[in-house]
Design an enzyme around this catalytic site. Structure first.
Site, PDB file in Angstrom:
ATOM      1  N   ASP A  26      -1.723  -1.266  -3.838  1.00  0.00           N
ATOM      2  CA  ASP A  26      -2.058  -0.522  -5.051  1.00  0.00           C
ATOM      3  C   ASP A  26      -0.924  -0.570  -6.074  1.00  0.00           C
ATOM      4  OD1 ASP A  26      -0.189   1.372  -3.958  1.00  0.00           O
ATOM      5  OD2 ASP A  26      -1.815   2.126  -2.694  1.00  0.00           O
ATOM      6  N   ASP A  45      -4.188   3.901   2.769  1.00  0.00           N
ATOM      7  CA  ASP A  45      -5.612   3.567   2.919  1.00  0.00           C
ATOM      8  C   ASP A  45      -5.820   2.085   3.261  1.00  0.00           C
ATOM      9  OD1 ASP A  45      -5.054   2.332   0.535  1.00  0.00           O
ATOM     10  OD2 ASP A  45      -6.680   3.272  -0.602  1.00  0.00           O
ATOM     11  N   ASP A  66       0.851  -1.191   0.000  1.00  0.00           N
ATOM     12  CA  ASP A  66       0.000   0.000   0.000  1.00  0.00           C
ATOM     13  C   ASP A  66       0.885   1.240   0.000  1.00  0.00           C
ATOM     14  OD1 ASP A  66      -1.940   1.921   0.374  1.00  0.00           O
ATOM     15  OD2 ASP A  66      -2.068   1.580   2.545  1.00  0.00           O
ATOM     16  N   ASP A  99      -4.650 -10.731 -15.711  1.00  0.00           N
ATOM     17  CA  ASP A  99      -5.713 -11.711 -15.527  1.00  0.00           C
ATOM     18  C   ASP A  99      -6.854 -11.399 -16.491  1.00  0.00           C
ATOM     19  OD1 ASP A  99      -7.081 -13.819 -13.894  1.00  0.00           O
ATOM     20  OD2 ASP A  99      -5.573 -13.196 -12.421  1.00  0.00           O
ATOM     21  N   ASP A 144      -8.691 -16.838 -16.287  1.00  0.00           N
ATOM     22  CA  ASP A 144      -9.488 -17.337 -15.179  1.00  0.00           C
ATOM     23  C   ASP A 144     -10.509 -18.385 -15.653  1.00  0.00           C
ATOM     24  OD1 ASP A 144     -10.042 -16.803 -12.269  1.00  0.00           O
ATOM     25  OD2 ASP A 144     -12.057 -16.418 -13.050  1.00  0.00           O
ATOM     26  N   HIS A 148      -3.348 -17.363  -4.789  1.00  0.00           N
ATOM     27  CA  HIS A 148      -4.233 -16.591  -3.908  1.00  0.00           C
ATOM     28  C   HIS A 148      -5.483 -17.363  -3.485  1.00  0.00           C
ATOM     29  CE1 HIS A 148      -5.806 -16.398  -7.903  1.00  0.00           C
ATOM     30  NE2 HIS A 148      -6.938 -15.868  -7.465  1.00  0.00           N
ATOM     31  N   ASP A 149      -5.675 -18.564  -3.996  1.00  0.00           N
ATOM     32  CA  ASP A 149      -6.867 -19.356  -3.666  1.00  0.00           C
ATOM     33  C   ASP A 149      -6.591 -20.493  -2.688  1.00  0.00           C
ATOM     34  OD1 ASP A 149      -8.478 -17.917  -5.429  1.00  0.00           O
ATOM     35  OD2 ASP A 149      -8.119 -19.299  -7.096  1.00  0.00           O
ATOM     36  N   GLU A 154      -6.283 -21.162 -16.383  1.00  0.00           N
ATOM     37  CA  GLU A 154      -6.544 -21.846 -15.119  1.00  0.00           C
ATOM     38  C   GLU A 154      -7.290 -23.125 -15.503  1.00  0.00           C
ATOM     39  OE1 GLU A 154      -8.355 -20.973 -10.694  1.00  0.00           O
ATOM     40  OE2 GLU A 154      -9.389 -20.205 -12.426  1.00  0.00           O
ATOM     41  N   ASN A 189      -0.363   4.565  -0.117  1.00  0.00           N
ATOM     42  CA  ASN A 189      -0.965   5.828   0.347  1.00  0.00           C
ATOM     43  C   ASN A 189      -1.716   5.723   1.670  1.00  0.00           C
ATOM     44  OD1 ASN A 189      -3.059   4.312  -0.545  1.00  0.00           O
ATOM     45  ND2 ASN A 189      -3.972   5.890  -1.847  1.00  0.00           N
TER      46      ASN A 189
HETATM   47  O1  TEU Z   1     -10.636 -19.646  -9.260  1.00  0.00           O
HETATM   48  C1  TEU Z   1     -11.434 -20.693  -9.723  1.00  0.00           C
HETATM   49  C2  TEU Z   1     -11.576 -21.795  -8.802  1.00  0.00           C
HETATM   50  O2  TEU Z   1     -11.824 -22.896  -9.218  1.00  0.00           O
HETATM   51  C3  TEU Z   1     -11.532 -21.522  -7.372  1.00  0.00           C
HETATM   52  O3  TEU Z   1     -12.833 -21.270  -7.041  1.00  0.00           O
HETATM   53  C4  TEU Z   1     -10.963 -22.632  -6.558  1.00  0.00           C
HETATM   54  O4  TEU Z   1     -11.650 -23.828  -6.787  1.00  0.00           O
HETATM   55  C5  TEU Z   1     -11.100 -22.301  -5.124  1.00  0.00           C
HETATM   56  O5  TEU Z   1     -10.713 -20.988  -4.914  1.00  0.00           O
HETATM   57  C6  TEU Z   1     -10.239 -23.228  -4.294  1.00  0.00           C
HETATM   58  O6  TEU Z   1     -10.296 -22.851  -2.951  1.00  0.00           O
HETATM   59  C7  TEU Z   1     -10.596 -18.465  -9.989  1.00  0.00           C
HETATM   60  C8  TEU Z   1      -9.839 -17.408  -9.228  1.00  0.00           C
HETATM   61  O7  TEU Z   1      -8.509 -17.801  -9.071  1.00  0.00           O
HETATM   62  C9  TEU Z   1     -10.534 -17.158  -7.927  1.00  0.00           C
HETATM   63  O8  TEU Z   1      -9.838 -16.246  -7.115  1.00  0.00           O
HETATM   64  C10 TEU Z   1     -11.911 -16.630  -8.235  1.00  0.00           C
HETATM   65  O9  TEU Z   1     -12.640 -16.507  -7.048  1.00  0.00           O
HETATM   66  C11 TEU Z   1     -12.669 -17.542  -9.194  1.00  0.00           C
HETATM   67  O10 TEU Z   1     -11.879 -17.983 -10.294  1.00  0.00           O
HETATM   68  C12 TEU Z   1     -13.840 -16.811  -9.795  1.00  0.00           C
HETATM   69  O11 TEU Z   1     -13.402 -15.832 -10.685  1.00  0.00           O
HETATM   70 CA    CA Z   2      -3.526   2.118  -1.242  1.00  0.00          CA
END
Ligand code: TEU
Ligand code: CA
Length: 562
Positions: free
Chosen positions: A33, A29, A25, A102, A203, A330-331, A257, A27
């Site tokens: 960013d 908030d 971050d 993405d 995605d 991130h998932d 993906e 700034n």
């Molecule tokens: O993820 C798709 C997906 O299959 C995920 O839902 C996954 O099964 C789950 O997160 C496992 O814990 C993509 C993106 O990476 C995710 O961040 C999004 O939420 C999703 O598509 C919808 O766009």
């Molecule tokens: Ca920020």
């Protein structure tokens, strides 16, 4: 062994994934960013990465943190401006770093203008951009479920029909059957490519073609449920069209993906002659420890199954396709917490997992923070959680009579927020991520685990990652060499050779928290006896190999055999 694989820059590259909200971050908030990313480009350059995968930064109501896009041509206000994004592209280019973005086009936000129009009336010109269906027997058209709990259909009062949403109800699925809609997507892709992006991470791309007639979910299906929704009848036609009309005109890379894609069909997507995508992420190893259709139900898994995933995919890809190697994003939970030991062997196991990432065949992807061994977090209250998947699962759990305390126990290891806590830059307040209050709490272990500390310590995970990046760049065998697993059933050791022409390396990785002996097969022992250890995650190198290697907890060694 020779290889007739086509060489390509994206096969030789190392990719680093940025989740902008949590990166830096600038700034105060509390939200990461674009200027924050620019600040840290030199850090990434030092790490040695070639490409940044930038998660969604477009305007979004943030029902799913940017994966619900309301304007494909803009920049989320919290993240900055288009000028900031253009500056990021320029500053990255100056440092020889490419950026892929993405592409989220299975669905948009319900606040995207197309959907705002689409839901107005049955004869609106945008009606057919989405998937509408009249009620069946007074209810939803079929029993499909959303990836984030509950029916995949939402009733809309205005026109008395249902729309399909495979994710949240604020993420209506786009209708790829509509030619005009597809042309709009291609136009938008050209817009970003003309700004200089080096490609796309797509995605849930295998989901874009839906089964006509919307048949019910197959009874007795016991596979991984996304397979039912993936690879619909027109998916390859659409991707070939996208490639022909857009991608083939630029020197770019794509990674889909590959949710629901099976090894048998992977080269239909990424095989060179298919002319669709360059790579997909496969998810076999991501769903070893949980039941396919229930995020909360854990199952035991063995190292052999884990090895089998990578072996199966490499074989399936052969010389026609190319793989992507990742252990988290991130998932998913943090890799050291999930596949290693984030307590007494955090350092060793994080380095061991890094060794895996950089020595398997395929393009390696580092998720932000993994290079310093960031761990899962265990927030004490559901109020600390933000992720929509976690919150939806919690709601359903309560409805079924569960309690917060019980749910927390399950959320701790699986919640996507584990990977979304702010990157820990230093030991100052809020880990140097922000001067304000972060949108998601910082992991309390930031005083020990942070970039500044890691930069100072030559024994850190970060420095080890830098060495791994260099190693992969120095040795083509680590990029293009074939992999052969040794002693596959071994429950504690993952060992393999990589071979390219007359070069051969041996990688031995221990997944055990105790000392473990590993016996090398005769033909390798001969070489190993005279060979050099070129990488090891313990400061004191072991002696040159003998037939039996005694591996310390989570030890990783790379030998140059010939
Ligand atoms: O993820 C798709 C997906 O299959 C995920 O839902 C996954 O099964 C789950 O997160 C496992 O814990 C993509 C993106 O990476 C995710 O961040 C999004 O939420 C999703 O598509 C919808 O766009
Ligand atoms: Ca920020």
């Amino acid at each position: 062994m020779t290889t007739n694989i086509t060489k390509a820059w994206w096969k030789e590259s190392v990719i680093y994934q940025i989740y902008p909200r949590s990166f830096k971050d600038s700034n105060g908030d509390g939200v990461g960013d674009i200027p924050g990313i620019i600040e840290k480009l030199d850090y990434l350059k030092e790490l040695g990465i070639d490409i940044i995968w930038l998660c969604p930064f477009y305007p979004s109501p943030n029902d799913d943190n940017g994966y619900d896009i309301s304007d494909y041509y803009g920049v989320m206000q919290e993240f900055g401006t288009m000028e900031d994004v253009e500056l990021l592209f320029k500053e990255a280019e100056k440092r020889g770093i490419k950026i892929i973005i993405d592409l989220v086009v299975n669905h948009s936000s319900d606040e995207h203008n197309w959907f705002v129009e689409s839901r107005k009336s049955k004869d609106n010109p945008y009606r057919d951009y989405y998937i509408w269906h009249p009620p069946v027997n007074g209810g939803p058209p079929n029993d499909w479920v959303s990836f984030f709990t509950g029916s995949a259909w939402e009733f809309d009062e205005v026109t008395g029909e249902y729309y399909l949403h495979l994710f949240t109800k604020k993420q209506p699925d786009l209708n790829w059957e509509n030619d005009q809609m597809r042309q709009e997507i291609y136009k938008m892709m050209r817009f970003w490519l003309d700004k200089g992006v080096a490609g796309f991470r797509m995605d849930v791309i295998p989901l874009i073609s839906k089964e006509p007639g919307f048949p019910p979910f197959p009874k007795d299906f016991d596979g991984y449920f996304p397979q039912v929704y993936a690879s619909g009848p027109r998916v390859h036609e659409f991707l070939k069209e996208m490639n022909r009309e857009v991608l083939s005109k630029y020197d770019v890379m794509t990674v889909g993906e590959g949710i629901g894609v099976t090894p048998e069909e992977v080269n239909d997507y990424v095989g060179e002659s298919s002319k669709e995508l360059n790579m997909v992420f496969h998810f076999g190893h991501m769903f070893l420890d949980r039941k396919p259709d229930d995020m909360l139900a854990w199952r035991d898994w063995s190292l052999e199954e884990f090895k089998d995933v990578f072996e199966t995919w490499e074989k399936a890809l052969g010389n026609e396709g190319w793989g992507s190697i990742f252990l988290g994003n991130h998932d998913f939970p943090r890799i050291v917490s999930r596949f290693g030991n984030d307590k007494e062997y955090r350092l060793e196991s994080a380095k061991m997992l890094g060794t895996l990432l950089f020595t398997l065949k395929g393009t390696p992807y580092i998720y932000q923070g993994d290079e310093i061994g960031m761990t899962n977090v265990a927030f004490p209250s559901m109020e600390d959680y933000n992720d929509v998947q976690t919150l939806n699962a919690y709601r359903a759990f309560l409805e079924n009579g569960g309690t917060e305390v019980e749910f927390l126990k399950k959320a701790h290891p699986f919640s996507r927020d584990n990977a979304r806590t702010p990157v820990q830059w230093d030991a100052s307040e809020q880990a140097g991520f922000t001067n304000g209050q972060p949108w998601l709490k910082v992991n309390p272990n930031f005083k020990e685990i942070n970039v500044e500390t890691a930069l100072r310590d030559k024994n850190s995970i970060l420095h080890y990652y830098k060495k791994l990046v260099k190693l992969r760049k120095q040795h083509e065998v680590l990029v293009y060499g074939e992999t052969e697993i040794i002693d596959k059933p071994n429950p504690e050791i993952y060992a393999y050779t990589r071979t390219l022409e007359n070069r051969q390396m041996l990688v031995v990785l221990s997944f055990s928290d105790t000392e473990t002996d590993f016996v090398l097969p005769g033909h390798l022992a001969t070489y190993a006896n005279s060979s050099k250890v070129i990488m090891c995650n313990y400061p004191v190198l072991p002696h040159a190999a003998q037939n039996t290697l005694t591996l310390r907890p989570y030890e990783a060694r790379v030998y140059m055999l010939k």
